[in-house]
Structures are given as C-alpha cells and as structure tokens.
Design a protein around this motif. Structure first.
Motif, PDB file in Angstrom:
ATOM      1  N   ARG A  54     -12.664 -43.414 -44.374  1.00  0.00           N
ATOM      2  CA  ARG A  54     -11.809 -44.570 -44.686  1.00  0.00           C
ATOM      3  C   ARG A  54     -10.684 -44.146 -45.634  1.00  0.00           C
ATOM      4  N   GLU A  55     -11.042 -43.413 -46.689  1.00  0.00           N
ATOM      5  CA  GLU A  55     -10.030 -42.932 -47.641  1.00  0.00           C
ATOM      6  C   GLU A  55      -9.040 -41.992 -46.960  1.00  0.00           C
ATOM      7  N   GLN A  56      -9.545 -41.148 -46.079  1.00  0.00           N
ATOM      8  CA  GLN A  56      -8.672 -40.220 -45.346  1.00  0.00           C
ATOM      9  C   GLN A  56      -7.700 -41.004 -44.459  1.00  0.00           C
ATOM     10  N   ILE A  57      -8.214 -41.991 -43.741  1.00  0.00           N
ATOM     11  CA  ILE A  57      -7.378 -42.814 -42.861  1.00  0.00           C
ATOM     12  C   ILE A  57      -6.341 -43.583 -43.684  1.00  0.00           C
ATOM     13  N   LEU A  58      -6.799 -44.150 -44.826  1.00  0.00           N
ATOM     14  CA  LEU A  58      -5.856 -44.880 -45.689  1.00  0.00           C
ATOM     15  C   LEU A  58      -4.783 -43.939 -46.234  1.00  0.00           C
ATOM     16  N   GLY A  59      -5.176 -42.740 -46.625  1.00  0.00           N
ATOM     17  CA  GLY A  59      -4.214 -41.753 -47.127  1.00  0.00           C
ATOM     18  C   GLY A  59      -3.195 -41.391 -46.059  1.00  0.00           C
ATOM     19  N   GLU A  60      -3.690 -41.154 -44.833  1.00  0.00           N
ATOM     20  CA  GLU A  60      -2.774 -40.833 -43.730  1.00  0.00           C
ATOM     21  C   GLU A  60      -1.840 -41.996 -43.440  1.00  0.00           C
ATOM     22  N   ALA A  61      -2.379 -43.215 -43.475  1.00  0.00           N
ATOM     23  CA  ALA A  61      -1.564 -44.407 -43.226  1.00  0.00           C
ATOM     24  C   ALA A  61      -0.501 -44.565 -44.311  1.00  0.00           C
ATOM     25  N   ARG A  62      -0.894 -44.337 -45.565  1.00  0.00           N
ATOM     26  CA  ARG A  62       0.078 -44.428 -46.667  1.00  0.00           C
ATOM     27  C   ARG A  62       1.173 -43.371 -46.494  1.00  0.00           C
ATOM     28  N   ALA A  63       0.764 -42.150 -46.134  1.00  0.00           N
ATOM     29  CA  ALA A  63       1.738 -41.072 -45.932  1.00  0.00           C
ATOM     30  C   ALA A  63       2.705 -41.434 -44.797  1.00  0.00           C
ATOM     31  N   GLN A  64       2.167 -41.950 -43.687  1.00  0.00           N
ATOM     32  CA  GLN A  64       3.015 -42.352 -42.559  1.00  0.00           C
ATOM     33  C   GLN A  64       3.954 -43.489 -42.971  1.00  0.00           C
ATOM     34  N   ALA A  65       3.429 -44.442 -43.734  1.00  0.00           N
ATOM     35  CA  ALA A  65       4.262 -45.558 -44.196  1.00  0.00           C
ATOM     36  C   ALA A  65       5.365 -45.041 -45.116  1.00  0.00           C
TER      37      ALA A  65
END
Length: 198
Positions: free
Chosen positions: A44-55
């Motif tokens: 979940r943290e990895q996905i959130l981190g990737e999503a934040r980076a993409q955003a």
C-alpha cells in the motif's frame, strides 16, 4: 489391557494431538495473516508512493506546459505589437502630405541617383508628385553637381510609396515597403527593447 482402556488411551492421545495440531495451525494462521497484513501495508505504501510520484510528475509537466504556453502567448502578443509599430510607420509614410512626399523623394534622388536613370513610381504618385516634378528633380540633381536627365515612369500597380531607380538594367528598390522591411531587419530588436523594457 482391556479394549476399553486401549480405546480411551487412543482417544486421549488423539485429543491431545488434535489440540496440538489445531494450536499449531492457529499459530501458523496468525503468522500468515500477520505477514499478509504487513505485506499489504508495505505494498500500500509503495503504491501510494508511486502514485504521489506520478502525481508530482504530472503536476510538474502541467506547470511546464502551462508556462511554455503562457510564454508563447506573450511572445505572440509582443510580435504583433512590433508588427503594428512597423505597419504604423508604413501607413504614416503612405499618408504623408504631397509636398512633404515630393521633397523626400527629391532628396532621395539626390542621394541615390546619378541623374541619368529611369525612376519608377506607383500610379497613385502621379497626382501626389504634381506637375513639374521631373523638372524639379532634375534641377535638384544638377544643383548637387549630378547629371539632370532622369526619366519618369509610372508602374501599372502600386509600389506602396517610394520609388525604384533603374540604370543599365540594375534597379535600386527604394519603395517604402522595401525600405521599412530593411529597417525592420536592422531595428526589430531595438524596437522590441524599447517597447518591452521593464
């Protein structure tokens, strides 16, 4: 040992073994569930981190595009303003009073002609230059120590003001649109600097 004792002994042993197996299974189940929760939390943290980076990348790209578009709009507006300055200069030259126009043309001839050339004007200049223009131009050339034998030609279409001096098959274009175009090439940066100085 009677059969009943043997059966009881087996039942007790199997009861103890089944409780032991159930306890081990329950312990393993809790460990698996805990590991799965931990893995899910990490994922979940990895996905959130990737999503934040993409955003962040998308926002940065959007800002860069927006800034580039804004700069293009400003540049286009500045270019249109510079265009209007030179267009206004051309309009003012075209609307010059006849006496002033005639005087400028005679001075140009004294500077650029030797006095034996053919001078071409637009058809609208015939009335603007007035009667006796060629005589006045030749007299001015003679006063400047040049040959005073210019010949006058009126073109079939407008030159936009100004003239063309032709001698021996070589023409010198002194029409206002041509002169303003040359001036623009030389002065556009200076005009822009004056218009947009902060």
């Amino acid at each position: 040992m009677p059969l009943e004792d043997i059966l009881r002994k087996i039942e007790e042993t199997s009861s103890v073994e089944s409780r032991k197996i159930l306890a081990e299974a329950e312990d393993k189940g809790q460990k698996v569930a805990s590991a799965a929760r931990e893995e899910a939390s990490l994922r979940r943290e990895q996905i959130l981190g990737e999503a934040r980076a993409q955003a962040g990348k998308a926002e940065s790209l959007s800002k860069a595009r927006s800034n580039a578009h804004r700069r293009q709009l400003i540049l286009r507006e500045k270019q249109e303003l510079v265009d209007s300055v030179f267009a206004m200069a051309l309009t003012e030259l075209a609307q010059m009073p006849p006496a002033e126009y005639r005087d400028i043309v005679i001075r140009a001839l004294c500077s650029f002609a030797e006095g034996n050339e053919s001078v071409t004007f637009g058809p609208e200049d015939e009335a603007r230059l007035g009667v006796g223009f060629i005589e006045a131009a030749n007299a001015a050339l003679q006063s400047a120590g040049k040959d005073g034998r210019l010949t006058l030609v009126f073109a079939g279409s407008s030159l936009g003001g100004g003239l063309i001096v032709t001698s021996g098959g070589v023409s010198q274009n002194l029409a206002f649109p041509t002169l303003v175009g040359r001036l623009r090439d030389e002065m556009e940066m200076e005009v822009a600097r004056v218009l947009f100085a902060s």
